[in-house]
Design a protein around this motif. Structure first.
Motif, PDB file in Angstrom:
ATOM      1  N   ALA A  91       0.836  -1.213   0.000  1.00  0.00           N
ATOM      2  CA  ALA A  91       0.000   0.000   0.000  1.00  0.00           C
ATOM      3  C   ALA A  91       0.867   1.259   0.000  1.00  0.00           C
ATOM      4  O   ALA A  91       0.580   2.226  -0.716  1.00  0.00           O
ATOM      5  CB  ALA A  91      -0.931  -0.011   1.208  1.00  0.00           C
ATOM      6  N   LEU A  92       1.938   1.257   0.782  1.00  0.00           N
ATOM      7  CA  LEU A  92       2.846   2.416   0.804  1.00  0.00           C
ATOM      8  C   LEU A  92       3.523   2.620  -0.547  1.00  0.00           C
ATOM      9  O   LEU A  92       3.701   3.759  -0.994  1.00  0.00           O
ATOM     10  CB  LEU A  92       3.882   2.266   1.921  1.00  0.00           C
ATOM     11  CG  LEU A  92       3.351   2.437   3.341  1.00  0.00           C
ATOM     12  CD1 LEU A  92       4.421   2.075   4.363  1.00  0.00           C
ATOM     13  CD2 LEU A  92       2.837   3.847   3.554  1.00  0.00           C
ATOM     14  N   GLU A  93       3.905   1.515  -1.188  1.00  0.00           N
ATOM     15  CA  GLU A  93       4.474   1.629  -2.539  1.00  0.00           C
ATOM     16  C   GLU A  93       3.490   2.327  -3.469  1.00  0.00           C
ATOM     17  O   GLU A  93       3.869   3.205  -4.249  1.00  0.00           O
ATOM     18  CB  GLU A  93       4.781   0.238  -3.118  1.00  0.00           C
ATOM     19  CG  GLU A  93       6.021  -0.411  -2.614  1.00  0.00           C
ATOM     20  CD  GLU A  93       6.232  -1.772  -3.258  1.00  0.00           C
ATOM     21  OE1 GLU A  93       7.404  -2.169  -3.357  1.00  0.00           O
ATOM     22  OE2 GLU A  93       5.253  -2.430  -3.663  1.00  0.00           O
ATOM     23  N   ALA A  94       2.233   1.944  -3.400  1.00  0.00           N
ATOM     24  CA  ALA A  94       1.211   2.531  -4.277  1.00  0.00           C
ATOM     25  C   ALA A  94       0.985   4.003  -3.945  1.00  0.00           C
ATOM     26  O   ALA A  94       0.883   4.837  -4.851  1.00  0.00           O
ATOM     27  CB  ALA A  94      -0.092   1.744  -4.174  1.00  0.00           C
ATOM     28  N   ILE A  95       0.898   4.321  -2.667  1.00  0.00           N
ATOM     29  CA  ILE A  95       0.667   5.709  -2.259  1.00  0.00           C
ATOM     30  C   ILE A  95       1.780   6.619  -2.764  1.00  0.00           C
ATOM     31  O   ILE A  95       1.528   7.719  -3.261  1.00  0.00           O
ATOM     32  CB  ILE A  95       0.550   5.811  -0.721  1.00  0.00           C
ATOM     33  CG1 ILE A  95      -0.763   5.179  -0.255  1.00  0.00           C
ATOM     34  CG2 ILE A  95       0.639   7.259  -0.247  1.00  0.00           C
ATOM     35  CD1 ILE A  95      -0.842   4.961   1.249  1.00  0.00           C
ATOM     36  N   PHE A  96       3.024   6.155  -2.655  1.00  0.00           N
ATOM     37  CA  PHE A  96       4.174   6.974  -3.045  1.00  0.00           C
ATOM     38  C   PHE A  96       4.640   6.719  -4.478  1.00  0.00           C
ATOM     39  O   PHE A  96       5.707   7.168  -4.878  1.00  0.00           O
ATOM     40  CB  PHE A  96       5.320   6.779  -2.048  1.00  0.00           C
ATOM     41  CG  PHE A  96       4.994   7.311  -0.684  1.00  0.00           C
ATOM     42  CD1 PHE A  96       4.867   8.673  -0.466  1.00  0.00           C
ATOM     43  CD2 PHE A  96       4.776   6.448   0.377  1.00  0.00           C
ATOM     44  CE1 PHE A  96       4.557   9.171   0.790  1.00  0.00           C
ATOM     45  CE2 PHE A  96       4.459   6.932   1.637  1.00  0.00           C
ATOM     46  CZ  PHE A  96       4.348   8.296   1.848  1.00  0.00           C
ATOM     47  N   HIS A  97       3.839   5.963  -5.237  1.00  0.00           N
ATOM     48  CA  HIS A  97       4.125   5.689  -6.657  1.00  0.00           C
ATOM     49  C   HIS A  97       5.502   5.048  -6.846  1.00  0.00           C
ATOM     50  O   HIS A  97       6.268   5.444  -7.728  1.00  0.00           O
ATOM     51  CB  HIS A  97       4.008   6.959  -7.500  1.00  0.00           C
ATOM     52  CG  HIS A  97       2.693   7.649  -7.358  1.00  0.00           C
ATOM     53  ND1 HIS A  97       1.548   7.186  -7.945  1.00  0.00           N
ATOM     54  CD2 HIS A  97       2.344   8.752  -6.663  1.00  0.00           C
ATOM     55  CE1 HIS A  97       0.544   7.978  -7.636  1.00  0.00           C
ATOM     56  NE2 HIS A  97       0.990   8.936  -6.840  1.00  0.00           N
ATOM     57  N   ILE A  98       5.783   4.056  -6.018  1.00  0.00           N
ATOM     58  CA  ILE A  98       7.046   3.317  -6.090  1.00  0.00           C
ATOM     59  C   ILE A  98       6.764   1.984  -6.776  1.00  0.00           C
ATOM     60  O   ILE A  98       5.867   1.247  -6.368  1.00  0.00           O
ATOM     61  CB  ILE A  98       7.635   3.087  -4.689  1.00  0.00           C
ATOM     62  CG1 ILE A  98       7.926   4.426  -4.012  1.00  0.00           C
ATOM     63  CG2 ILE A  98       8.878   2.218  -4.750  1.00  0.00           C
ATOM     64  CD1 ILE A  98       8.274   4.307  -2.541  1.00  0.00           C
ATOM     65  N   THR A  99       7.533   1.683  -7.799  1.00  0.00           N
ATOM     66  CA  THR A  99       7.367   0.409  -8.495  1.00  0.00           C
ATOM     67  C   THR A  99       7.918  -0.711  -7.624  1.00  0.00           C
ATOM     68  O   THR A  99       8.980  -0.575  -7.017  1.00  0.00           O
ATOM     69  CB  THR A  99       8.103   0.434  -9.848  1.00  0.00           C
ATOM     70  OG1 THR A  99       7.616   1.539 -10.604  1.00  0.00           O
ATOM     71  CG2 THR A  99       7.887  -0.851 -10.618  1.00  0.00           C
ATOM     72  N   CYS A 100       7.199  -1.812  -7.591  1.00  0.00           N
ATOM     73  CA  CYS A 100       7.607  -2.969  -6.796  1.00  0.00           C
ATOM     74  C   CYS A 100       8.999  -3.444  -7.213  1.00  0.00           C
ATOM     75  O   CYS A 100       9.283  -3.572  -8.411  1.00  0.00           O
ATOM     76  CB  CYS A 100       6.595  -4.093  -6.984  1.00  0.00           C
ATOM     77  SG  CYS A 100       7.043  -5.634  -6.164  1.00  0.00           S
ATOM     78  N   PRO A 101       9.872  -3.726  -6.239  1.00  0.00           N
ATOM     79  CA  PRO A 101      11.219  -4.203  -6.576  1.00  0.00           C
ATOM     80  C   PRO A 101      11.210  -5.486  -7.405  1.00  0.00           C
ATOM     81  O   PRO A 101      12.081  -5.668  -8.262  1.00  0.00           O
ATOM     82  CB  PRO A 101      11.870  -4.444  -5.212  1.00  0.00           C
ATOM     83  CG  PRO A 101      11.093  -3.614  -4.250  1.00  0.00           C
ATOM     84  CD  PRO A 101       9.704  -3.531  -4.798  1.00  0.00           C
ATOM     85  N   LEU A 102      10.239  -6.356  -7.181  1.00  0.00           N
ATOM     86  CA  LEU A 102      10.170  -7.586  -7.985  1.00  0.00           C
ATOM     87  C   LEU A 102       9.814  -7.280  -9.435  1.00  0.00           C
ATOM     88  O   LEU A 102      10.319  -7.930 -10.357  1.00  0.00           O
ATOM     89  CB  LEU A 102       9.165  -8.561  -7.373  1.00  0.00           C
ATOM     90  CG  LEU A 102       9.562  -9.156  -6.024  1.00  0.00           C
ATOM     91  CD1 LEU A 102       8.432 -10.014  -5.469  1.00  0.00           C
ATOM     92  CD2 LEU A 102      10.840  -9.955  -6.135  1.00  0.00           C
ATOM     93  N   THR A 103       8.961  -6.300  -9.646  1.00  0.00           N
ATOM     94  CA  THR A 103       8.615  -5.891 -11.014  1.00  0.00           C
ATOM     95  C   THR A 103       9.839  -5.310 -11.710  1.00  0.00           C
ATOM     96  O   THR A 103      10.102  -5.618 -12.881  1.00  0.00           O
ATOM     97  CB  THR A 103       7.475  -4.855 -10.986  1.00  0.00           C
ATOM     98  OG1 THR A 103       6.352  -5.433 -10.318  1.00  0.00           O
ATOM     99  CG2 THR A 103       7.080  -4.426 -12.386  1.00  0.00           C
ATOM    100  N   ILE A 104      10.589  -4.495 -11.007  1.00  0.00           N
ATOM    101  CA  ILE A 104      11.804  -3.896 -11.573  1.00  0.00           C
ATOM    102  C   ILE A 104      12.815  -4.981 -11.920  1.00  0.00           C
ATOM    103  O   ILE A 104      13.395  -4.979 -13.015  1.00  0.00           O
ATOM    104  CB  ILE A 104      12.414  -2.878 -10.591  1.00  0.00           C
ATOM    105  CG1 ILE A 104      11.484  -1.682 -10.427  1.00  0.00           C
ATOM    106  CG2 ILE A 104      13.804  -2.432 -11.051  1.00  0.00           C
ATOM    107  CD1 ILE A 104      11.869  -0.751  -9.298  1.00  0.00           C
TER     108      ILE A 104
END
Length: 122
Positions: free
Chosen positions: A54-67
């Protein structure tokens, strides 16, 4: 590299499955008195992962696994047949706001479950 990318996608899918099934099985398990749904360690990991997402989404951070998967795929062949379908299940083409709202609702659900079906003290 394709194998590594596939393994990252599989791990990503396993985490998503863990989160979704937990949100459904905790209340069901409480009803049927399954002891594992009150495991403090399980519940801490479960809610902790959801808060992180949820914090990743709020701060528009791409998931490390996706990266990591995207990086590995850039040097590799396209997805295998099965990995393509797993990817289609895991990644939806919807606005970021949808996911932010969804993850926040899921987090609120888990907080409610923590209060309503508390884990054991030990």
């Amino acid at each position: 590299m394709t194998l590594l990318a596939d393994l990252v996608l599989l791990a990503h899918f396993a985490i998503a499955t863990f989160l979704v099934t937990g949100m459904l099985l905790i209340p069901l398990g409480a009803h049927y008195q399954w002891s594992w749904v009150r495991s403090r360690r399980y519940r801490q990991i479960h809610v902790g992962l959801m808060v992180f997402i949820a914090l990743e989404a709020i701060f528009h951070i791409t998931c490390p696994l996706t990266i990591l998967e995207a990086f590995l795929r850039s040097a590799a062949a396209p997805n295998s047949f099965w990995m393509h379908h797993l990817s289609q299940i895991l990644f939806w083409e919807l606005p970021l706001e949808f996911f932010t709202a969804l993850y926040l609702l899921c987090t609120l659900w888990l907080v409610f479950l923590w209060w309503r079906i508390p884990p054991r003290k030990t």
